[in-house]
Every structure is written in C-alpha cells, then in structure tokens.
Design an enzyme around this catalytic site. Structure first.
Site, PDB file in Angstrom:
ATOM      1  N   GLY A  42       0.865  -1.176   0.000  1.00 43.45           N
ATOM      2  CA  GLY A  42       0.000   0.000   0.000  1.00 43.45           C
ATOM      3  C   GLY A  42       0.903   1.228   0.000  1.00 43.45           C
ATOM      4  O   GLY A  42       1.148   1.848  -1.040  1.00 43.45           O
ATOM      5  N   ARG A  43       1.461   1.513   1.171  1.00 45.33           N
ATOM      6  CA  ARG A  43       2.322   2.677   1.341  1.00 45.33           C
ATOM      7  C   ARG A  43       3.439   2.774   0.282  1.00 45.33           C
ATOM      8  O   ARG A  43       3.643   3.832  -0.313  1.00 45.33           O
ATOM      9  CB  ARG A  43       2.971   2.606   2.737  1.00 45.33           C
ATOM     10  CG  ARG A  43       3.781   3.829   3.133  1.00 45.33           C
ATOM     11  CD  ARG A  43       4.594   3.541   4.399  1.00 45.33           C
ATOM     12  NE  ARG A  43       3.780   2.931   5.428  1.00 45.33           N
ATOM     13  CZ  ARG A  43       3.030   3.604   6.295  1.00 45.33           C
ATOM     14  NH1 ARG A  43       3.032   4.921   6.271  1.00 45.33           N
ATOM     15  NH2 ARG A  43       2.312   2.957   7.191  1.00 45.33           N
ATOM     16  N   ARG A  56      -1.423  11.858  10.226  1.00 43.70           N
ATOM     17  CA  ARG A  56      -0.309  11.006  10.658  1.00 43.70           C
ATOM     18  C   ARG A  56       0.634  11.644  11.681  1.00 43.70           C
ATOM     19  O   ARG A  56       1.031  10.982  12.637  1.00 43.70           O
ATOM     20  CB  ARG A  56       0.474  10.472   9.456  1.00 43.70           C
ATOM     21  CG  ARG A  56      -0.383   9.546   8.564  1.00 43.70           C
ATOM     22  CD  ARG A  56       0.414   8.875   7.459  1.00 43.70           C
ATOM     23  NE  ARG A  56       1.360   7.933   7.998  1.00 43.70           N
ATOM     24  CZ  ARG A  56       2.652   8.140   8.119  1.00 43.70           C
ATOM     25  NH1 ARG A  56       3.193   9.269   7.692  1.00 43.70           N
ATOM     26  NH2 ARG A  56       3.438   7.236   8.649  1.00 43.70           N
ATOM     27  N   CYS A 114      -8.354  23.217  15.357  1.00 44.51           N
ATOM     28  CA  CYS A 114      -8.395  23.644  16.760  1.00 44.51           C
ATOM     29  C   CYS A 114      -7.948  22.536  17.702  1.00 44.51           C
ATOM     30  O   CYS A 114      -8.734  22.015  18.497  1.00 44.51           O
ATOM     31  CB  CYS A 114      -9.801  24.115  17.104  1.00 44.51           C
ATOM     32  SG  CYS A 114     -10.276  25.516  16.097  1.00 44.51           S
ATOM     33  N   GLU A 115      -6.692  22.173  17.585  1.00 44.31           N
ATOM     34  CA  GLU A 115      -6.044  21.209  18.463  1.00 44.31           C
ATOM     35  C   GLU A 115      -4.589  21.632  18.564  1.00 44.31           C
ATOM     36  O   GLU A 115      -3.945  21.878  17.531  1.00 44.31           O
ATOM     37  CB  GLU A 115      -6.046  19.791  17.846  1.00 44.31           C
ATOM     38  CG  GLU A 115      -7.388  19.123  17.714  1.00 44.31           C
ATOM     39  CD  GLU A 115      -7.946  18.616  19.026  1.00 44.31           C
ATOM     40  OE1 GLU A 115      -7.152  18.313  19.938  1.00 44.31           O
ATOM     41  OE2 GLU A 115      -9.183  18.547  19.138  1.00 44.31           O
TER      42      GLU A 115
HETATM   43  C1  LIG Z   1      -2.617  -2.155   5.429  1.00 48.04           C
HETATM   44  C2  LIG Z   1      -2.445  -3.487   4.848  1.00 48.04           C
HETATM   45  C3  LIG Z   1      -1.562  -3.667   3.787  1.00 48.04           C
HETATM   46  C4  LIG Z   1      -0.689  -2.567   3.233  1.00 48.04           C
HETATM   47  O1  LIG Z   1       0.237  -2.137   4.164  1.00 48.04           O
HETATM   48  P1  LIG Z   1       1.330  -1.035   3.736  1.00 48.04           P
HETATM   49  O2  LIG Z   1       2.122  -0.826   4.957  1.00 48.04           O
HETATM   50  O3  LIG Z   1       0.584   0.182   3.330  1.00 48.04           O
HETATM   51  O4  LIG Z   1       2.121  -1.610   2.611  1.00 48.04           O
HETATM   52  C5  LIG Z   1      -1.488  -4.924   3.233  1.00 48.04           C
HETATM   53  N1  LIG Z   1      -2.231  -5.949   3.700  1.00 48.04           N
HETATM   54  C6  LIG Z   1      -3.089  -5.791   4.720  1.00 48.04           C
HETATM   55  C7  LIG Z   1      -3.887  -6.938   5.182  1.00 48.04           C
HETATM   56  C8  LIG Z   1      -3.222  -4.566   5.331  1.00 48.04           C
HETATM   57  O5  LIG Z   1      -4.064  -4.431   6.363  1.00 48.04           O
END
Ligand SMILES: *Cc1c(COP(=O)(O)O)cnc(C)c1O
Length: 444
Positions: free
Chosen positions: A298-299, A336, A367-368
């Site tokens: 993802g990231r 984050r 407002c934090e």
């Molecule tokens: C969040 C997640 C990912 C992706 O994680 P990243 O750190 O963004 O690469 C992959 N698999 C599952 C099951 C997740 O919950």
C-alpha cells in the site's frame, strides 16, 4: 543542516524548473496551487507506475507465479482503481465503500481480495454480488457467516486464511499487526490457525486456496518478512500431511518508505526479492510445491508519489522557544503526525533548493494543539502566501482525511508528462452540510 532536509531530488519526477520552482511530472507546483487551490495533493503517476513495474520485475526475474494487489486503504479513488486496472495489478478492499468505488471505476473485482476483522453480513453479501474474487477469512465468526450467505446464494468463493504468525516487526505500535496480541487473523501458536483450516476444509462452498499474513507497516528490515515466510511455509508443510496443497501464499505489505533523510529503507522491490528467495528455498527444502506468491503493498506504492501543497498564512514567534508557521491544512488532510508522530520533510515550492535561514515548526489550522504537521523544519525566509510543498504524503493522508472543524477535504490531482488531471474535487461547504437534516423550526 538537520536530518529533515532532503538532498535534491529523491522522489520520481520532482525537479526544479526554469522558473526555479518545484515541478512534479513536468508541471509547476505553483501553477497547480494557483489553478486548483490549496491544500492540494499531487500524485506523480510515473512514480506509481515505476513502483508497480519494479515489483512485477522481481517476480518475472525469479520466474515464479505471483500477484501484486495494491492495498486500497493507503489511497484510493475512482482514478486510482482505473490506474491499477490499466497497470494490471489487483487490489485489496476492506469495506463496502472501497468495493463500491472499485465497481464505479470498472475495476475487475475478480482481481480483488476482501480483508477485515469484522466484515459485516451486508458487506459480504455485497462482495459476492459484486464479484469480488477472494475473501481473506479473519475469524471463526466470519467462516460461519460467509458459509451461511454462500448457502443462501448457492454460491462458492475462493478464500485465504489470515494467519497471525506471532512476529513483531519493528515499527510504531499502532501500525503493528502481526504480533500475537493482535485483533487480526487466526493465531498460529495456540493452534487456532489449524482449527480454522480444519473447519474451512469441511465446508465445500469455501474454496481454500492458501494463507495470508501481514506483519506490520513501514518495515525497514527483511528479517521480519523472512521469519513470517518461514512460519507460513512450516504451517503449509503441516497441512500438506492432510493432503492439502496451498496454491497461494500471500505475505502482505508493509515495505518501508523514506519520509525523511533519517529513514533508510531498502528499495521497495528489495523486500520482495528477499521474500521470494526465502519462500523458494524453504518450499524446496520442504519438498512443497511452490505456491503463487502474492504481495499487498500500500504505502510503498503511493507514499513517495504524493506531495501536499499548502499556502502559508500566520506566524507566531516565541523568541528562544519556537517559530510557528501556519498553513491552510493540517490534521484534516494528514492525521499522521498527530496520530503516529510521523515525520515529514518540506520545502518552499518557489525556492526548493534555497538555503534555509531559520528553523520553524509547521502548524495546521485545526483547533487542536496537537495539530502540527512538522517540527523543527529548516526553511528559507517565508512570507504569507508562499506555497509549502510537503513530501511523501501519498499514503494514509487523504484516505484518513476528515471534516474536523468543518474544513473541506482537499482536492487531488494526478500529474504526468507535463499535464495535470483533477481526480478528486475539493469538497465544498455545501458538500459537508448535505447530509445534515435541516428541519427549520417554524418559529425561525
Ligand atoms: C494495510 C495493509 C496492507 C498494506 O500495508 P502497507 O504498509 O501500506 O504496505 C497490506 N495488507 C493488509 C492486510 C493490510 O491491512
């Protein structure tokens, strides 16, 4: 200067153009701020494509069957699902809303895996009717729930079992998901994983294709992945004694990225290279047929491709203590720093390579007191109206955005080859009020 300064340039197509401004994808960031307003999140599409190609290349070179599925939760939108489909990668979804968005995008949902520790009956029904390819089973309740729904629909579906392998990856506690004390998955050590295996094997509507684990996020070392791969292969060897052959081994995501110069991750594809090597070795040693290897970045697919543009406004100087410089966004578009103490780096978009003359802290407008985007950032002299470009905001920024203080969520653009394309409009005040029920009392 401090560790938060990046030497130029680390990410994708970022450059200083002839006007001396930061450009991304060949587009001047000041022109983007002018045209679309701020806060604005800018995605470098070429960098996302490059990451996808790099992941695929590792598997192609190793000659193993694979699937790359993007974890939608890092950032998604209709245009993002369309980009994934065009690039031939699958996706993970974790809610009915993500399934809906993928469906609107025309994404081939057979290439989607549905994750989550408490998928509702309505979401599972929706996944079935939408044609989601794989359900990643997380718990015993869900096995029964899914089986009941399948029985009613007279359908069957591919499933994986999510295993919690008891491996803690070294990262921030809140983004750790593979250790034993976790809400996700079937615990390995206590035997729950094998219990789930036996239960699913007895249910013919659940077509068990293999196992899944995801040990955490923003991981910098390969040994956690190696340990997880080894634990999963050991488990499959055990299950093979019952005659079961796993077709899929999904080792999740979590590959770390470089937010600041203090982060030194490997290139994302190097984690995958290592995982593939270990799985091949271990499977061969155990005489186990090599399963398809699936990964779920993802990231690492989108974080570095994203840059947030903000307009600088007010300033508060506390001599000898701190200089606060405030921008027109904050925790509503990027939670984050407040949530995880996440670190970032930023430059002035009109002079990205200018020498810093002071150290400032970038405050949001919410407002934090905790709404701070960046602490102790070396910066050239800035003026109200200047555009601040904050790097590596492409993952878990917009996707966690909120309307706190009724601030509209930002707009998002894709840039590539000198052109920009609006992919998410800026929210309006009316958008935010549209769900409010407005029953004016008659005396008003
Ligand atoms: C969040 C997640 C990912 C992706 O994680 P990243 O750190 O963004 O690469 C992959 N698999 C599952 C099951 C997740 O919950």
């Amino acid at each position: 200067m401090g560790v938060d300064v990046l030497s130029y340039y680390h990410y994708g197509t970022q450059a200083t153009n002839q006007a001396g401004h930061l450009s991304i994808g060949g587009v001047d960031t000041l022109a983007l701020a002018h045209e679309y307003g701020t806060p604005l999140i800018v995605y470098d599409v070429a960098l996302i494509k490059q990451r996808i190609a790099e992941f695929k290349q590792v598997f192609e070179e190793a000659g193993v069957a694979y699937k790359v599925t993007y974890a939608s939760k890092a950032f998604t939108a209709i245009a993002m699902y369309q980009l994934l489909a065009e690039q031939g990668v699958g996706c993970d979804v974790v809610s009915g809303g993500e399934i809906y968005t993928a469906q609107q995008a025309g994404f081939p949902l057979a290439n989607a895996s549905f994750h989550g520790n408490n998928k509702t009956a309505a979401e599972l029904e929706y996944a079935l009717t939408a044609g989601v390819g794989t359900i990643v089973l997380d718990n015993f309740h869900e096995i029964d729930l899914l089986n009941d729904i399948l029985t009613r629909h007279e359908q069957s579906i591919d499933v994986l079992l999510r295993i919690a392998p008891g491996i803690s990856a070294h990262t921030h506690e809140y983004i750790m998901t593979g250790q034993e004390d976790s809400k996700f998955g079937f615990d390995l050590k206590s035997g729950q994983a094998t219990q789930a295996f036996e239960k699913v094997q007895a249910l013919p509507r659940l077509n068990l294709r293999g196992v899944h684990c995801h040990i955490g996020s923003q991981i910098f070392e390969t040994n956690g992945f190696e340990m997880a791969a080894t634990a999963m292969i050991d488990l499959l060897v055990q299950w093979a004694q019952t005659g079961f052959t796993a077709e899929v081994l999904n080792l999740g995501g979590g590959f770390g990225v470089r937010y600041t110069a203090a982060d030194q991750p490997l290139a994302p594809q190097e984690y995958v290279r290592d995982i593939v090597k270990v799985v091949k070795q271990q499977a061969a040693a155990a005489k186990l047929p090599l399963p398809e290897i699936w990964i779920e970045p993802g990231r690492s697919m989108v974080a570095e491709a994203g840059t947030s543009l903000y307009t600088i406004g007010s300033r508060k100087d506390l001599p000898g203590i701190r200089h606060y410089v405030a921008v027109d966004g904050g925790m509503g578009d990027n939670i984050r720093p407040a949530l995880y103490e996440a670190k970032y780096s930023a430059v002035l978009a009109n002079a990205p390579e200018a020498e810093p003359v002071e150290t400032v802290s970038i405050a949001g407008k919410y407002c934090e007191s905790g709404d701070m985007l960046l602490w102790d950032l070396p910066l050239p002299q800035s003026q109200p109206g200047d555009v601040l470009a904050m790097f590596v905001t492409g993952a878990y920024g917009y996707s966690m955005a909120s309307n706190y203080n009724r601030n509209p969520r930002p707009a998002v653009v894709f840039v590539e080859n000198g052109a920009a394309r609006l992919i998410i409009k800026r929210e309006t005040y009316a958008d935010m009020a549209q769900l409010d029920v407005n029953e004016s009392p008659s005396h008003l």
